[in-house]
Each structure stands twice: as structure tokens, then as C-alpha cells.
Design a protein around this motif. Structure first.
Motif, mmCIF file in Angstrom:
data_model
loop_
_atom_site.group_PDB
_atom_site.id
_atom_site.type_symbol
_atom_site.label_atom_id
_atom_site.label_comp_id
_atom_site.label_asym_id
_atom_site.label_seq_id
_atom_site.Cartn_x
_atom_site.Cartn_y
_atom_site.Cartn_z
ATOM 1 N N LEU A 6 -4.997 -12.430 -6.417
ATOM 2 C CA LEU A 6 -3.761 -11.679 -6.235
ATOM 3 C C LEU A 6 -3.947 -10.331 -6.902
ATOM 4 C CD1 LEU A 6 -1.155 -14.455 -7.150
ATOM 5 C CD2 LEU A 6 -2.029 -13.854 -4.890
ATOM 6 N N MET A 7 -3.662 -9.264 -6.151
ATOM 7 C CA MET A 7 -3.940 -7.928 -6.650
ATOM 8 C C MET A 7 -2.963 -6.913 -6.080
ATOM 9 S SD MET A 7 -7.487 -7.501 -4.493
ATOM 10 C CE MET A 7 -7.847 -5.867 -5.068
ATOM 11 N N THR A 8 -3.052 -5.698 -6.574
ATOM 12 C CA THR A 8 -2.285 -4.583 -6.038
ATOM 13 C C THR A 8 -3.236 -3.421 -5.804
ATOM 14 O OG1 THR A 8 -1.749 -3.795 -8.260
ATOM 15 C CG2 THR A 8 -0.110 -5.210 -7.193
ATOM 16 N N PRO A 9 -2.852 -2.496 -4.929
ATOM 17 C CA PRO A 9 -3.705 -1.324 -4.693
ATOM 18 C C PRO A 9 -3.810 -0.451 -5.944
ATOM 19 C CG PRO A 9 -1.995 -1.520 -3.000
ATOM 20 C CD PRO A 9 -1.680 -2.511 -4.067
ATOM 21 N N ASN A 10 -4.913 0.258 -6.053
ATOM 22 C CA ASN A 10 -5.130 1.217 -7.136
ATOM 23 C C ASN A 10 -4.985 0.582 -8.520
ATOM 24 O OD1 ASN A 10 -5.444 3.346 -5.223
ATOM 25 N ND2 ASN A 10 -3.225 3.401 -5.024
ATOM 26 N N CYS A 11 -5.573 -0.586 -8.678
ATOM 27 C CA CYS A 11 -5.474 -1.346 -9.930
ATOM 28 C C CYS A 11 -6.884 -1.544 -10.477
ATOM 29 C CB CYS A 11 -4.784 -2.683 -9.649
ATOM 30 S SG CYS A 11 -4.882 -3.888 -10.974
ATOM 31 N N LYS A 12 -7.190 -0.884 -11.599
ATOM 32 C CA LYS A 12 -8.528 -0.989 -12.194
ATOM 33 C C LYS A 12 -8.843 -2.415 -12.623
ATOM 34 C CE LYS A 12 -12.322 0.359 -14.378
ATOM 35 N NZ LYS A 12 -13.389 -0.544 -14.032
ATOM 36 N N LEU A 13 -7.867 -3.103 -13.218
ATOM 37 C CA LEU A 13 -8.094 -4.497 -13.612
ATOM 38 C C LEU A 13 -8.368 -5.378 -12.396
ATOM 39 C CD1 LEU A 13 -5.429 -5.063 -16.426
ATOM 40 C CD2 LEU A 13 -7.896 -4.763 -16.688
ATOM 41 N N VAL A 36 -5.177 -11.107 -1.820
ATOM 42 C CA VAL A 36 -3.785 -11.011 -1.402
ATOM 43 C C VAL A 36 -3.149 -9.835 -2.132
ATOM 44 C CG1 VAL A 36 -1.547 -12.164 -1.335
ATOM 45 C CG2 VAL A 36 -3.646 -13.492 -0.978
ATOM 46 N N ASP A 37 -2.674 -8.870 -1.362
ATOM 47 C CA ASP A 37 -1.970 -7.721 -1.912
ATOM 48 C C ASP A 37 -0.519 -8.130 -2.131
ATOM 49 O OD1 ASP A 37 -0.688 -5.353 -2.494
ATOM 50 O OD2 ASP A 37 -1.392 -4.298 -0.698
ATOM 51 N N ILE A 38 -0.137 -8.326 -3.388
ATOM 52 C CA ILE A 38 1.208 -8.823 -3.670
ATOM 53 C C ILE A 38 2.286 -7.789 -3.374
ATOM 54 C CG2 ILE A 38 0.364 -10.462 -5.377
ATOM 55 C CD1 ILE A 38 1.698 -8.577 -7.514
ATOM 56 N N SER A 39 1.909 -6.523 -3.228
ATOM 57 C CA SER A 39 2.912 -5.485 -2.973
ATOM 58 C C SER A 39 3.518 -5.596 -1.578
ATOM 59 C CB SER A 39 2.322 -4.090 -3.183
ATOM 60 O OG SER A 39 1.327 -3.813 -2.227
ATOM 61 N N THR A 40 2.934 -6.431 -0.736
ATOM 62 C CA THR A 40 3.478 -6.618 0.615
ATOM 63 C C THR A 40 4.345 -7.862 0.734
ATOM 64 O OG1 THR A 40 1.527 -7.853 1.353
ATOM 65 C CG2 THR A 40 1.470 -5.452 1.631
ATOM 66 N N ASP A 41 4.533 -8.574 -0.378
ATOM 67 C CA ASP A 41 5.316 -9.810 -0.367
ATOM 68 C C ASP A 41 6.276 -9.807 -1.556
ATOM 69 O OD1 ASP A 41 6.092 -12.548 -1.035
ATOM 70 O OD2 ASP A 41 4.521 -13.228 0.342
ATOM 71 N N ASP A 42 7.565 -9.708 -1.289
ATOM 72 C CA ASP A 42 8.549 -9.582 -2.364
ATOM 73 C C ASP A 42 8.530 -10.748 -3.344
ATOM 74 O OD1 ASP A 42 9.406 -7.133 -1.476
ATOM 75 O OD2 ASP A 42 11.101 -7.936 -0.333
#
Length: 81
Positions: A6-13, A36-42
């Protein structure tokens, strides 16, 4: 075995976690992972927003936040034993 990152865009970690995960699974056969980009799922965003990256195996959290190769590797090794 399938793992989930589980991740988000532009995340160094998240980038670090992806690299650690790739290196950890190299030594094993039949292991892959989904990103899985969590920013697309509330619902995921609400649950994991401040915890990403999160590496999961089914419902088990292997690591979150700062990740390392050894913890991931040891988890996979213990599950496959």
C-alpha cells in the motif's frame, strides 16, 4: 504467495519499501506483489494515510512506515517454512 504494498504517489518511504520488497522476494519462488495506490480509494486512504507504506500478506501487516529488507525476508521465510 501474494503480498500487497500500500503506497501513495511521490512517497520516498514507499519507494524504499518497494525496493526492499523486490530484493526480499528475489530469493524465493512463487512470490509476487501488487502495488495499491491508496489515494484512489477513500476507505484505504482513511485507514492507512499516515501509515504508508504498508506491506501486507493477506490480513497480516508485515511492516509499515520505515521498512527493511531483513524483516520482510524473515517473514516470507517463516511463512514458507
Amino acid at each position: 504467495m501474494k503480498l500487497t504494498l500500500l503506497m501513495t504517489p511521490n512517497c520516498k518511504l514507499c519507494d524504499d519499501a518497494k525496493l526492499n520488497l523486490k530484493h526480499a522476494i528475489e530469493s524465493f519462488s512463487n512470490i509476487n506483489y501488487d502495488e495499491v495506490d491508496i489515494s484512489t480509494d477513500d476507505s484505504l486512504l482513511e485507514k492507512y494515510m499516515i501509515r504508508v507504506p504498508v506491506i501486507l500478506h493477506e490480513d497480516t501487516i508485515i511492516q509499515e512506515g520505515i521498512t527493511d529488507f531483513f524483516t520482510i525476508y524473515e517473514y516470507i521465510e517463516s511463512v514458507q517454512a
